[in-house]
Scaffold this active site. Structure first.
Site, PDB file in Angstrom:
ATOM      1  N   CYS A 262       2.036  -0.888  -8.593  1.00  0.00           N
ATOM      2  CA  CYS A 262       3.251  -0.394  -7.949  1.00  0.00           C
ATOM      3  C   CYS A 262       4.415  -0.380  -8.926  1.00  0.00           C
ATOM      4  O   CYS A 262       5.431   0.248  -8.666  1.00  0.00           O
ATOM      5  CB  CYS A 262       3.574  -1.219  -6.719  1.00  0.00           C
ATOM      6  SG  CYS A 262       3.279  -2.947  -6.976  1.00  0.00           S
TER       7      CYS A 262
ATOM      8  N   GLY B 238       0.822  -1.210   0.000  1.00  0.00           N
ATOM      9  CA  GLY B 238       0.000   0.000   0.000  1.00  0.00           C
ATOM     10  C   GLY B 238       0.847   1.247   0.000  1.00  0.00           C
ATOM     11  O   GLY B 238       1.917   1.287  -0.629  1.00  0.00           O
ATOM     12  N   SER B 239       0.385   2.265   0.724  1.00  0.00           N
ATOM     13  CA  SER B 239       1.044   3.574   0.672  1.00  0.00           C
ATOM     14  C   SER B 239       2.289   3.613   1.554  1.00  0.00           C
ATOM     15  O   SER B 239       2.418   2.833   2.505  1.00  0.00           O
ATOM     16  CB  SER B 239       0.067   4.650   1.144  1.00  0.00           C
ATOM     17  OG  SER B 239      -0.268   4.419   2.496  1.00  0.00           O
TER      18      SER B 239
ATOM     19  N   GLY C 269       1.114   4.351   5.108  1.00  0.00           N
ATOM     20  CA  GLY C 269       0.616   3.170   5.805  1.00  0.00           C
ATOM     21  C   GLY C 269       1.750   2.244   6.219  1.00  0.00           C
ATOM     22  O   GLY C 269       1.823   1.823   7.376  1.00  0.00           O
ATOM     23  N   GLY C 270       2.654   1.953   5.285  1.00  0.00           N
ATOM     24  CA  GLY C 270       3.768   1.047   5.580  1.00  0.00           C
ATOM     25  C   GLY C 270       4.650   1.600   6.697  1.00  0.00           C
ATOM     26  O   GLY C 270       5.054   0.868   7.597  1.00  0.00           O
TER      27      GLY C 270
ATOM     28  N   GLU D 256       5.509  -3.313   1.143  1.00  0.00           N
ATOM     29  CA  GLU D 256       5.820  -2.966  -0.250  1.00  0.00           C
ATOM     30  C   GLU D 256       5.061  -1.679  -0.499  1.00  0.00           C
ATOM     31  O   GLU D 256       3.839  -1.662  -0.435  1.00  0.00           O
ATOM     32  CB  GLU D 256       5.363  -4.126  -1.134  1.00  0.00           C
ATOM     33  CG  GLU D 256       5.860  -4.025  -2.549  1.00  0.00           C
ATOM     34  CD  GLU D 256       4.932  -3.240  -3.431  1.00  0.00           C
ATOM     35  OE1 GLU D 256       4.970  -1.992  -3.376  1.00  0.00           O
ATOM     36  OE2 GLU D 256       4.159  -3.879  -4.163  1.00  0.00           O
TER      37      GLU D 256
HETATM   38  P1  NAP Z   1      -3.186   2.409   2.333  1.00  0.00           P
HETATM   39  O1  NAP Z   1      -3.826   3.685   2.691  1.00  0.00           O
HETATM   40  O2  NAP Z   1      -1.735   2.294   2.578  1.00  0.00           O
HETATM   41  O3  NAP Z   1      -3.965   1.266   3.142  1.00  0.00           O
HETATM   42  C1  NAP Z   1      -3.631  -0.119   3.029  1.00  0.00           C
HETATM   43  C2  NAP Z   1      -4.019  -0.845   4.307  1.00  0.00           C
HETATM   44  O4  NAP Z   1      -3.216  -0.375   5.384  1.00  0.00           O
HETATM   45  C3  NAP Z   1      -5.465  -0.638   4.735  1.00  0.00           C
HETATM   46  O5  NAP Z   1      -5.938  -1.830   5.333  1.00  0.00           O
HETATM   47  C4  NAP Z   1      -5.344   0.439   5.780  1.00  0.00           C
HETATM   48  O6  NAP Z   1      -6.376   0.316   6.748  1.00  0.00           O
HETATM   49  C5  NAP Z   1      -4.022   0.121   6.436  1.00  0.00           C
HETATM   50  N1  NAP Z   1      -3.407   1.322   6.994  1.00  0.00           N
HETATM   51  C6  NAP Z   1      -3.050   2.445   6.310  1.00  0.00           C
HETATM   52  N2  NAP Z   1      -2.524   3.351   7.165  1.00  0.00           N
HETATM   53  C7  NAP Z   1      -2.568   2.784   8.392  1.00  0.00           C
HETATM   54  C8  NAP Z   1      -2.169   3.231   9.682  1.00  0.00           C
HETATM   55  N3  NAP Z   1      -1.628   4.434   9.890  1.00  0.00           N
HETATM   56  N4  NAP Z   1      -2.375   2.396  10.736  1.00  0.00           N
HETATM   57  C9  NAP Z   1      -2.922   1.169  10.559  1.00  0.00           C
HETATM   58  N5  NAP Z   1      -3.321   0.705   9.364  1.00  0.00           N
HETATM   59  C10 NAP Z   1      -3.150   1.500   8.298  1.00  0.00           C
HETATM   60  O7  NAP Z   1      -3.413   2.039   0.820  1.00  0.00           O
HETATM   61  P2  NAP Z   1      -4.684   2.193  -0.148  1.00  0.00           P
HETATM   62  O8  NAP Z   1      -5.933   2.464   0.593  1.00  0.00           O
HETATM   63  O9  NAP Z   1      -4.683   0.999  -0.954  1.00  0.00           O
HETATM   64  O10 NAP Z   1      -4.341   3.405  -1.124  1.00  0.00           O
HETATM   65  C11 NAP Z   1      -3.886   4.657  -0.727  1.00  0.00           C
HETATM   66  C12 NAP Z   1      -2.617   5.024  -1.491  1.00  0.00           C
HETATM   67  O11 NAP Z   1      -1.643   3.980  -1.340  1.00  0.00           O
HETATM   68  C13 NAP Z   1      -2.752   5.129  -2.992  1.00  0.00           C
HETATM   69  O12 NAP Z   1      -3.227   6.380  -3.415  1.00  0.00           O
HETATM   70  C14 NAP Z   1      -1.355   4.842  -3.471  1.00  0.00           C
HETATM   71  O13 NAP Z   1      -0.587   5.997  -3.432  1.00  0.00           O
HETATM   72  C15 NAP Z   1      -0.819   3.862  -2.485  1.00  0.00           C
HETATM   73  N6  NAP Z   1      -0.851   2.445  -2.959  1.00  0.00           N
HETATM   74  C16 NAP Z   1       0.309   1.823  -3.239  1.00  0.00           C
HETATM   75  C17 NAP Z   1       0.291   0.513  -3.660  1.00  0.00           C
HETATM   76  C18 NAP Z   1       1.552  -0.224  -3.955  1.00  0.00           C
HETATM   77  O14 NAP Z   1       1.554  -1.005  -4.848  1.00  0.00           O
HETATM   78  N7  NAP Z   1       2.593  -0.070  -3.208  1.00  0.00           N
HETATM   79  C19 NAP Z   1      -0.878  -0.188  -3.792  1.00  0.00           C
HETATM   80  C20 NAP Z   1      -2.065   0.460  -3.477  1.00  0.00           C
HETATM   81  C21 NAP Z   1      -2.015   1.772  -3.045  1.00  0.00           C
HETATM   82  P3  NAP Z   1      -7.414   1.512   7.071  1.00  0.00           P
HETATM   83  O15 NAP Z   1      -7.799   2.094   5.745  1.00  0.00           O
HETATM   84  O16 NAP Z   1      -8.488   0.777   7.770  1.00  0.00           O
HETATM   85  O17 NAP Z   1      -6.653   2.450   7.924  1.00  0.00           O
END
Ligand code: NAP
Length: 474
Positions: free
Chosen positions: A251, A190-191, A194-195, A214
């Site tokens: 990604c 994910g982001s 988040g990571g 990742e």
């Molecule tokens: P995300 O915001 O990183 O969320 C992914 C997971 O992590 C969700 O289950 C989220 O749960 C959890 N999470 C995120 N922040 C957290 C925190 N501070 N504490 C605990 N858990 C947390 O990713 P997304 O919703 O898929 O997309 C958002 C952005 O991520 C995109 O705009 C893009 O920039 C990026 N992304 C990157 C990839 C990649 O391939 N690396 C893939 C998808 C997205 P909750 O929502 O319940 O908090």
């Protein structure tokens, strides 16, 4: 249910699951695949409703998911992955063993292949770890349906009831899972935000644990002069397809296209712009990703050093996006690190460098990446060896004359890279080597045969490859 109870169940199940023989674990993974295939229609329909991804892509992703499970099943059936090492004098024997219960965060952009029964879950189960999945909030019904397929496989295969558990919730739930004392590792896609947050929770624990996050990258592509002179139109088509694949929500999306200022680079810019203009608008995965894309792109275009190319492309409607291409100079990107940030969606930034030294400086200024590619002829490669040298330090996968999107699930794959692409560049999240994230080496000293795992017994009952007294043998 309380997270504490879930993690207690995961630990109890682990005590049984870790001792289940590899052939039965393999059959369990295969049964999950069968149960997924049996629910294929419902899974594809539900995921289509929740993610806006087209049917063809979702059907393909189901196959990818079951193939992944089969590959891990084959790996543990064959068995040599445990890296058994035996020294007979003194009698010391080592192999890889599972770490314990792990927590997997489903990804938004792969509702099947990197979510509930995706690569992280498959690799952890293959290793002998039990799994607690936090389903991605953007596709909750898909995640639940996938969990039902896993549950059916657990029952049919006679696995411990809580070998895999599924939870939903917000980031508090995610934090509770990471900090729980029974958790021994975390898989995340994910982001960066988040990571990094998950890593911070893990570091706060009394017993720190690894977080395999990742977090994406801009996947820089270098276009060397002769390649552009001889086939710029072909490259433009290839990259228009890659930039727009899955509405750019991969990604491995190519975000930075780097070359030397030249008539060939200008021609490529125009051809790529035209090819992108021909593509259809696409809906993004969820409103949060859609607005993050628009904001990220606007932020980049607000910089005075960036121009839209070849003409401004406006958004089609409120829920769909059209691809865009921007242009900047090597000097500008060196001066403004914000231009190197990922814009997650169908957008790429062309970087025109004034000479070889500037191009190498741009590459050297980049942070860790999942991939980096080079488009080159043989003559280009002979004259630009420094580019490859820098690329090897930059990313986990270096690609010659192909686009970075499309990650093969195979034994040699590395889908990982130096921080901040991932939190640990030594590991991959795609391909069978992903199993290594969920194990640790243990050595048995002076043990009688009867107490050794089969993989380490002198007679080698599993018939696996082992390093015995420094000789590979089977
Ligand atoms: P995300 O915001 O990183 O969320 C992914 C997971 O992590 C969700 O289950 C989220 O749960 C959890 N999470 C995120 N922040 C957290 C925190 N501070 N504490 C605990 N858990 C947390 O990713 P997304 O919703 O898929 O997309 C958002 C952005 O991520 C995109 O705009 C893009 O920039 C990026 N992304 C990157 C990839 C990649 O391939 N690396 C893939 C998808 C997205 P909750 O929502 O319940 O908090």
């Amino acid at each position: 249910m309380q997270i504490d109870q879930i993690m207690q169940q995961a630990a109890t199940a682990y005590e049984q699951y870790k001792n289940i023989p590899p052939l039965q674990r393999a059959a369990f993974l295969e049964t999950i695949g069968v149960e997924i295939t049996a629910r294929r229609e419902a899974l594809v329909k539900t995921a289509g409703e929740e993610t806006n991804l087209p049917m063809a892509r979702l059907n393909g992703e189901i196959v990818r998911t079951t193939t992944q499970l089969q590959k891990f099943a084959d790996l543990i059936k064959e068995g040599s992955w445990v890296e058994a090492v035996i020294d007979t004098t003194p009698n010391i024997r080592r192999m890889l063993l599972p770490v314990g219960p792990v927590v997997v965060f489903g990804a938004s952009n792969f509702p099947f292949a990197f979510s509930t029964a995706g690569g992280d879950t498959a690799s952890a189960l293959a290793a002998g770890a039990t799994v607690v999945v936090k389903g991605h909030p953007a596709h909750p019904r898909t995640s639940q349906l996938m969990f039902e397929a896993i549950q059916a496989a657990i029952v049919q295969s006679g696995m411990p009831a809580y070998t895999v558990q599924h939870v939903t919730g917000d980031y508090h739930t995610g934090k509770e899972l990471v900090v729980h004392p029974n958790t021994t590792g975390v898989g995340f896609t994910g982001s960066q935000q988040g990571g990094k947050a998950l890593c911070a929770y893990a570091a706060e624990r009394e017993t720190p644990i690894p977080v395999f996050a990742e977090m994406g990258s801009v996947n820089p592509v270098v276009f060397l002069p002769q390649a552009l002179e001889t086939r710029s139109a072909e490259l433009a088509d290839m990259f228009a397809t890659s930039i727009t694949l899955g509405a750019g929500q991969f990604c491995t999306n190519p975000g930075l296209l780097i070359g030397l200022e030249s008539p060939a680079f200008t021609a490529f810019q125009q051809q790529l712009g035209i090819a992108l203009e021909k593509t259809s608008p696409q809906k993004m995965l969820h409103p949060g990703i859609h607005s993050a894309f628009l904001e990220g792109r606007s932020r980049m275009l607000a910089s005075q050093d960036v121009t839209l190319s070849p003409a401004p492309v406006l958004d089609f409607d409120a829920s769909a996006v059209r691809p865009s291409l921007a242009l900047t100079s090597g000097a500008a990107i060196l001066a403004n690190p914000a231009l190197k940030e990922e814009v997650f969606g169908p957008h790429a930034l062309l970087v025109a460098c004034k000479d070889k030294a500037e191009l190498l400086a741009v590459l050297r200024s980049l942070k860790g990446q999942l991939t980096t590619s080079v488009m080159a002829t043989e003559e280009d490669l002979a004259q630009w060896q420094e580019v490859i040298d820098v690329q090897v330090t930059l990313a986990g996968r270096i690609i010659l004359n192909a686009a970075p999107t499309g990650v093969e699930v195979c034994a040699a794959m590395i889908h990982g890279g130096p921080y901040p692409a991932t939190t640990d560049a030594r590991f991959t999240s795609v391909g069978t080597a992903a199993i290594r994230r969920w194990v640790r080496p243990v050595c048995f000293q002076q043990f009688p045969e009867a107490l050794l795992p089969d993989e380490l017994k002198t007679a080698n009952p599993r018939g696996i490859w082992r390093l015995v007294d420094n000789q590979f043998t089977r």
